[in-house]
Write a protein that holds these residues in place. Structure first.
Motif, short mmCIF file in Angstrom:
data_model
loop_
_atom_site.label_atom_id
_atom_site.label_comp_id
_atom_site.label_asym_id
_atom_site.label_seq_id
_atom_site.Cartn_x
_atom_site.Cartn_y
_atom_site.Cartn_z
N ILE A 87 0.82 -1.21 0.00
CA ILE A 87 0.00 0.00 0.00
C ILE A 87 0.86 1.26 0.00
O ILE A 87 0.71 2.14 -0.84
CB ILE A 87 -0.95 0.02 1.23
CG1 ILE A 87 -1.74 -1.27 1.32
CG2 ILE A 87 -1.84 1.23 1.21
CD1 ILE A 87 -2.59 -1.59 0.12
N ASP A 88 1.77 1.36 0.97
CA ASP A 88 2.56 2.59 1.09
C ASP A 88 4.06 2.35 1.30
O ASP A 88 4.77 3.24 1.73
CB ASP A 88 2.00 3.47 2.21
CG ASP A 88 1.97 2.75 3.54
OD1 ASP A 88 2.47 1.63 3.64
OD2 ASP A 88 1.42 3.34 4.49
N ASP A 109 -2.13 -2.70 8.65
CA ASP A 109 -1.98 -2.29 7.26
C ASP A 109 -3.15 -2.79 6.42
O ASP A 109 -3.70 -2.05 5.61
CB ASP A 109 -0.66 -2.84 6.71
CG ASP A 109 -0.33 -2.32 5.34
OD1 ASP A 109 -0.32 -1.09 5.17
OD2 ASP A 109 -0.09 -3.15 4.44
N LEU A 110 -3.57 -4.03 6.65
CA LEU A 110 -4.72 -4.57 5.92
C LEU A 110 -5.99 -3.80 6.27
O LEU A 110 -6.79 -3.45 5.39
CB LEU A 110 -4.91 -6.06 6.24
CG LEU A 110 -3.90 -7.01 5.63
CD1 LEU A 110 -4.07 -8.41 6.21
CD2 LEU A 110 -4.03 -7.04 4.12
N HIS A 111 -6.17 -3.49 7.56
CA HIS A 111 -7.37 -2.77 7.99
C HIS A 111 -7.39 -1.35 7.40
O HIS A 111 -8.43 -0.87 6.95
CB HIS A 111 -7.42 -2.71 9.52
CG HIS A 111 -8.61 -1.99 10.03
ND1 HIS A 111 -9.88 -2.51 9.98
CD2 HIS A 111 -8.73 -0.76 10.59
CE1 HIS A 111 -10.73 -1.65 10.50
NE2 HIS A 111 -10.05 -0.57 10.87
N ALA A 112 -6.23 -0.68 7.40
CA ALA A 112 -6.16 0.70 6.91
C ALA A 112 -6.48 0.77 5.42
O ALA A 112 -7.03 1.76 4.94
CB ALA A 112 -4.77 1.28 7.17
#
Length: 91
Positions: free
Chosen positions: A43-44, A57-60
């Motif tokens: 993602i980032d 990270d998965l939740h965000a």
């Protein structure tokens, strides 16, 4: 002078007592230690180095790992996929 002890409801000589089972050094439960290989977040590009960071990270990003879903959900999803692959609809 012999010494007698109670073992499983019977009176036996101390030297005839069965050996203790060789379990862990302690009967207290120990935490499970798991290794986690760090990887860059898709993602980032932050480094993910723990299970907790992975979950955050998965939740965000609004994502989920299919391996984390309940077995019933996976079976139902597989059934829907099988049903969809039956072939072209007849006109």
């Amino acid at each position: 002078m012999p010494v007698f002890i109670f073992h499983k409801g019977r009176l036996i000589a101390r030297e005839d007592r069965p050996a203790r089972s060789t379990r862990a050094a302690s009967d207290l439960p120990a935490p499970a230690v798991q290794s986690f290989a760090a990887y860059p977040s898709p993602i980032d590009d932050r480094t993910i180095s723990s299970h907790r960071q992975r979950d955050r990270d998965l939740h965000a990003s609004g994502s989920y790992d299919p391996r984390d879903t309940p077995a019933e959900f996976r079976r139902a999803r597989h059934g829907r996929r099988k049903h969809a692959k039956r072939g072209p609809a007849e006109p």
